[in-house]
Design an enzyme around this catalytic site. Structure first.
Site, PDB file in Angstrom:
ATOM      1  CG  ASN A 223      -4.625  -3.740   8.815  1.00 12.41           C
ATOM      2  OD1 ASN A 223      -4.835  -4.944   8.694  1.00 12.41           O
ATOM      3  ND2 ASN A 223      -3.432  -3.249   9.097  1.00 12.41           N
TER       4      ASN A 223
ATOM      5  CD  GLU B  79      -2.804  -1.094   2.516  1.00 15.42           C
ATOM      6  OE1 GLU B  79      -3.907  -1.636   2.459  1.00 15.42           O
ATOM      7  OE2 GLU B  79      -2.357  -0.574   3.565  1.00 15.42           O
TER       8      GLU B  79
END
Ligand code: NAI
Length: 514
Positions: free
Chosen positions: A196, A158
């Protein structure tokens, strides 16, 4: 900054010789960079490079690297004994302790050492990139480069932009990650970034089902694996560690100003408080070393099939799947031609087996006036592809109004259609449907809020946590209408913030219906 050659073969510095730092060093070395490794603990960086040399030698033994590759990589590795030795780095990646103050201080120290063009990347998994860059002279060069564990094996990175991050810096890191064999996805610095954040409902729905005593962990895990996930939520939480999983959930909850959508679970806190942390403590939902979800205790029903007419109603992928399975089972049935929005259901004599739409079975029996009613879960994964793979677990529930005789027949019918029926209590949205709908909802909000785009969300979830499909692939399969109907039903049933529908998803229902 936009040119990949800015970094190619130029020195990279990694700070923090823990599990993540060493993985990043391995990837950077094998991509051809000279790499400095620094750790504040004396001897830690040297020990890590020795350990890495042994890892590379093993890869050479397996034929994955040549001895020359290993020698060259080892020759490019440099153990730094102070930060000043990192001064020629074109890129610094920090993988130190997850503490904002410590990371900010490190960035300030680095600014006084490296060149003004050097990019400062953080591997943080939960801290704000905007906050890490605060107070620097050139905050635009700070970017998140969030790797996943184990770094050499996990393909996702990411690339996280804070408010000050220069787009050219994020683009350059995106290209570099690709050069290192990774799939990079742009993300905005928001709590949990992409993976997440979107993954929260995967755990939360199962924990909510456990709290309501819907089924055992083994049954819930079997149902979720039936949808194509490699591991069920309970066994995965046992593997991650309940302390770690609870910490991430809590930090996303707090960072969102206690938005009830992310509220942590009492079930999990009790386990953390009791030291039932999962594999590492010998006991979580399962006991270890034998542990794991080996049995699924809802699968035993076997009963003679009723000699009554079977009539299939509804259209669309699930009705088509039922037709395929009915035909394969050799059961005689008729199929009613119906409008596109007809409910998918299988009439078995006077009783009916229906696809969940998010309302509980008690309500649907009450509304339809048919007491002998049972619901089954969304058949996702191998089943949705039209395969008749036998024995895939599928959650179902009889209405409380149904006779015991009909409940037995409903389970026998699902078994005859090739599923391993897993009985759960009458919870709305059963197991897979509510989990997938919530993953779609969370991903829709992430896109609505500019955290990532839809392709990025799908890539992140399939590569970062090995989901069998991305949320937007599921949305394409189920449609916004069915997803929102399911979430609205859950919202009406539970009356809280958890099932609040994403504006993006709600808007999509109008598009679908116009
Ligand atoms: P770790 O505890 O294994 O390693 C951290 C290392 O940093 C230790 O060797 C420690 O001595 C060193 N260190 C601490 N403060 C330092 C400082 N001021 N200067 C230099 N070295 C310092 O931690 P781990 O698991 O490798 O995590 C590191 C970072 O990566 C954290 O920000 C974490 O949130 C992030 N992360 C961790 C993942 C994981 O699965 N473990 C996944 C993705 C990100």
């Amino acid at each position: 900054m936009t040119n990949i050659n800015l970094f190619r073969n130029r020195p990279v510095a990694v700070i923090g010789a823990g599990v993540m730092g060493v993985g990043i060093v391995q990837v950077a070395l094998l991509a051809g960079h000279p790499v400095h490794l620094y750790d504040v603990r004396e001897g830690a960086a040297a020990a890590a490079v020795e350990q890495l040399t042994a890892t590379l030698a093993k890869l050479a033994d397996k034929g994955k690297l040549t001895p020359e590759d290993v020698a060259a990589a080892r020759g490019r590795a440099h153990v730094a004994s102070s930060l000043t030795e990192l001064r020629d780095a074109a890129l610094v990646i920090e993988a130190i302790v997850e503490n904002l103050g410590v990371k900010q201080a490190l960035m300030r120290d680095l600014e006084a050492i490296v060149s003004p063009e050097c990019v400062l990347a953080s591997n943080t998994s939960s801290l704000s990139i905007t906050a890490i860059a605060r107070g620097l002279e050139v905050p635009g060069r700070v970017v998140g480069m969030h790797f996943f564990n184990p770094v050499p094996l996990m393909r996702l990175v990411e690339v996280v932009s804070g408010l000050a991050t220069e787009p050219a810096v994020a683009d350059a890191i995106h290209m570099l990650a690709a050069d290192w064999g990774k799939t990079a996805v742009h993300a905005k610095s928001t709590p949990g970034f992409i993976v997440n954040r979107i993954a929260r409902p995967f755990y939360a729905e199962t924990l909510a089902l456990l709290q309501d005593q819907a089924a055992t962990p083994a049954v819930l895990d079997a149902c979720v694996r039936g949808a194509g996930f490699r591991m069920g939520p309970c066994e995965l939480m046992d593997l991650i560690g309940h302390d770690t999983n609870f910490f991430v959930t809590q930090s996303v909850y707090e960072a969102n100003f206690f938005d009830k959508r992310y509220v942590p679970s009492l079930v999990q806190r009790e386990m953390v408080d009791g030291g039932l942390l999962g594999r590492k403590s010998g006991r979580g939902f399962y006991r270890y070393p034998d542990g794991g979800a080996k049995t699924s205790d809802g699968a035993a029903e076997a009963a003679p099939l009723p000699a009554v007419p079977w009539v299939l109603h509804g259209s669309g992928p699930v009705a088509d799947l039922l037709a395929t399975r009915l035909a394969a089972s050799g059961l005689g049935f008729t199929r009613e031609a119906e409008p596109a929005n007809a409910e998918t259901r299988l009439q078995i004599g006077d009783g009916v087996l229906m696809l969940t739409d998010g309302r509980c079975a008690a309500e649907r029996a009450s509304v339809s006036g048919v007491g002998d009613l049972a619901l089954f879960d969304w058949p996702v994964g191998p089943a949705a592809a039209g395969s008749t793979t036998p024995g895939v677990a599928l959650a179902w529930t009889p209405a409380p109004q149904a006779s015991a005789d009909f409940a037995t027949r409903a389970a026998a019918a699902l078994r005859a259609l090739g599923w391993s029926p897993q009985r759960v209590t009458d919870v709305p949205g059963l197991v897979v449907a509510r989990t997938i709908a919530m993953l779609i909802n969370e991903a829709s909000d992430a896109v609505e809020q500019g955290v990532c785009d839809a392709a990025g969300a799908d890539a992140a979830m399939t590569l970062g946590v090995n989901y069998p499909a991305g949320p937007f692939a599921w949305l394409a399969l189920w449609g916004a209408d069915a997803t929102v109907k399911l979430l609205d039903a859950l919202d009406a049933f539970y009356r809280g913030e958890r099932y609040r529908v994403s504006p993006r998803l709600r808007r999509a229902t109008f598009v679908q219906n116009s």
